[in-house]
Write a protein that holds these residues in place. Structure first.
Motif, mmCIF file in Angstrom:
data_model
loop_
_atom_site.group_PDB
_atom_site.id
_atom_site.type_symbol
_atom_site.label_atom_id
_atom_site.label_comp_id
_atom_site.label_asym_id
_atom_site.label_seq_id
_atom_site.Cartn_x
_atom_site.Cartn_y
_atom_site.Cartn_z
ATOM 1 N N ASP A 172 12.420 -3.192 8.536
ATOM 2 C CA ASP A 172 13.552 -2.462 9.096
ATOM 3 C C ASP A 172 13.351 -2.145 10.577
ATOM 4 O O ASP A 172 12.321 -1.583 10.969
ATOM 5 N N THR A 175 13.260 1.880 11.442
ATOM 6 C CA THR A 175 12.004 2.538 11.057
ATOM 7 C C THR A 175 10.925 2.256 12.090
ATOM 8 O O THR A 175 10.199 3.160 12.510
ATOM 9 N N LYS A 188 2.640 1.803 4.566
ATOM 10 C CA LYS A 188 3.861 1.841 3.751
ATOM 11 C C LYS A 188 4.948 0.956 4.353
ATOM 12 O O LYS A 188 5.702 0.298 3.634
ATOM 13 N N TYR A 189 5.036 0.972 5.683
ATOM 14 C CA TYR A 189 6.054 0.167 6.349
ATOM 15 C C TYR A 189 5.789 -1.320 6.138
ATOM 16 O O TYR A 189 6.701 -2.082 5.786
ATOM 17 N N SER A 192 6.661 -2.442 2.772
ATOM 18 C CA SER A 192 8.086 -2.407 2.438
ATOM 19 C C SER A 192 8.746 -3.776 2.595
ATOM 20 O O SER A 192 9.872 -3.985 2.135
ATOM 21 N N SER A 193 8.069 -4.725 3.223
ATOM 22 C CA SER A 193 8.627 -6.063 3.379
ATOM 23 C C SER A 193 8.761 -6.744 2.020
ATOM 24 O O SER A 193 7.868 -6.646 1.168
ATOM 25 N N LYS A 194 9.862 -7.442 1.833
ATOM 26 C CA LYS A 194 10.060 -8.161 0.561
ATOM 27 C C LYS A 194 9.066 -9.313 0.409
ATOM 28 O O LYS A 194 8.905 -9.860 -0.688
#
Length: 219
Positions: A172, A175, A188-189, A192-194
Motif C-alpha cells: 500500500d 501506509t 507487518k507491512y 501484508s503483500s499478497k
C-alpha cells in the motif's frame, strides 16, 4: 554504510536525541560549504540509537573536486576518510557519516531503497520471487542464466517510480508514505503483500554467500 568503515578512527553509537542533533549540525555545515542540503536516509521513528548516518548526495550537485573540499571543510585526517566506490565515509565528532553519491535520476529510488533499516532487502526478496529486482536504481527485470540462477545476463530497468514499485509488490502506497514507528511495523507491512512468503527469508533457501551475509544482519 554499516557503521564500521572507519576502522582506524574511534567512532561511537549515539542515542536518538544526540544523533539528530549531530546530523543537523553536519547538514548545516555541509550546506554552507556546498550549497545544498544532503538527504538523510529515514529510520523508523522509535529507533533508540544509531551507529552511523547515511546521506544521499545527488552527483550533479557536486563539483568535480568535492572530496578535496570536503576534507578541507571538515579538517579530515587520513583516519577520518575512506572512499569505497560511490560511498565516502567520514569521521565527524567521533561518529561515522556515510555519503552516498547517486546519479540525479536515481535519487528517489535510492532514498526509497536505503530507508528504514533493511526494508529494501526485505522487499527485495519478494521482488526476487517475482523475477524482478528492487535496488537503489529502481525496479528492473533480471535475465538470469537458465542453469545458473545466480548469474545475471542482463538487467532491464522498468521504473524508478516508488509508487509503481509498491504497486507491483502488492504494498500500500499510503501506509509507506506515513512511515513506520517500529521495526515490527516494517515487518507487518512487508508481510501484508499478497506475494509474501515466509520461506523466502529462510537461510536454508539462500546461497552460501548470501547466508554468510544474512547472518550478520539481525533484521
Amino acid at each position: 554504510m554499516g557503521g564500521n568503515a572507519l576502522k582506524q578512527y574511534e567512532t561511537t553509537r549515539l542515542p536518538a536525541k544526540e544523533y539528530f542533533k549531530l546530523v543537523d549540525e553536519f547538514s548545516n555545515q555541509f550546506e554552507a560549504s556546498f550549497g545544498f542540503r544532503p538527504i538523510l536516509i529515514k529510520a523508523y521513528k522509535s529507533k533508540e540509537s544509531f551507529g552511523d548516518a547515511d546521506f544521499i548526495l545527488p552527483s550533479d550537485s557536486l563539483p568535480a573536486n568535492w572530496t578535496d573540499s570536503l576534507k578541507e571543510e571538515f579538517a579530515l585526517t587520513t583516519e577520518q576518510y575512506v572512499k569505497n566506490s560511490n560511498v565516502v565515509s567520514i569521521g565527524y565528532n567521533n561518529f561515522q557519516i556515510d555519503l552516498i553519491v547517486t546519479a540525479a535520476e536515481d535519487v528517489h529510488a535510492s532514498v526509497f531503497y536505503f530507508a528504514y533499516n533493511d526494508f529494501g532487502n526485505l522487499i527485495g526478496r519478494i521482488g526476487h520471487k517475482l523475477g524482478i529486482k528492487i535496488g537503489h536504481r529502481g525496479l528492473s527485470l533480471v535475465i538470469r542464466h537458465k542453469e545458473r540462477s545466480d548469474h545475471i545476463l542482463k538487467e532491464i530497468y522498468l521504473s524508478k517510480d516508488v509508487g509503481e514499485a509498491l504497486d507491483i509488490l502488492g504494498l500500500d502506497r499510503d501506509t509507506y508514505g506515513n512511515g513506520f514507528d517500529t521495526l515490527e511495523d516494517i515487518f507487518k507491512y512487508v508481510a501484508s503483500s499478497k506475494y509474501f512468503d515466509p520461506e523466502i527469508y529462510s537461510l536454508d533457501h539462500r546461497s552460501a554467500t548470501s547466508r554468510v551475509r544474512d547472518k550478520k544482519r539481525a533484521t
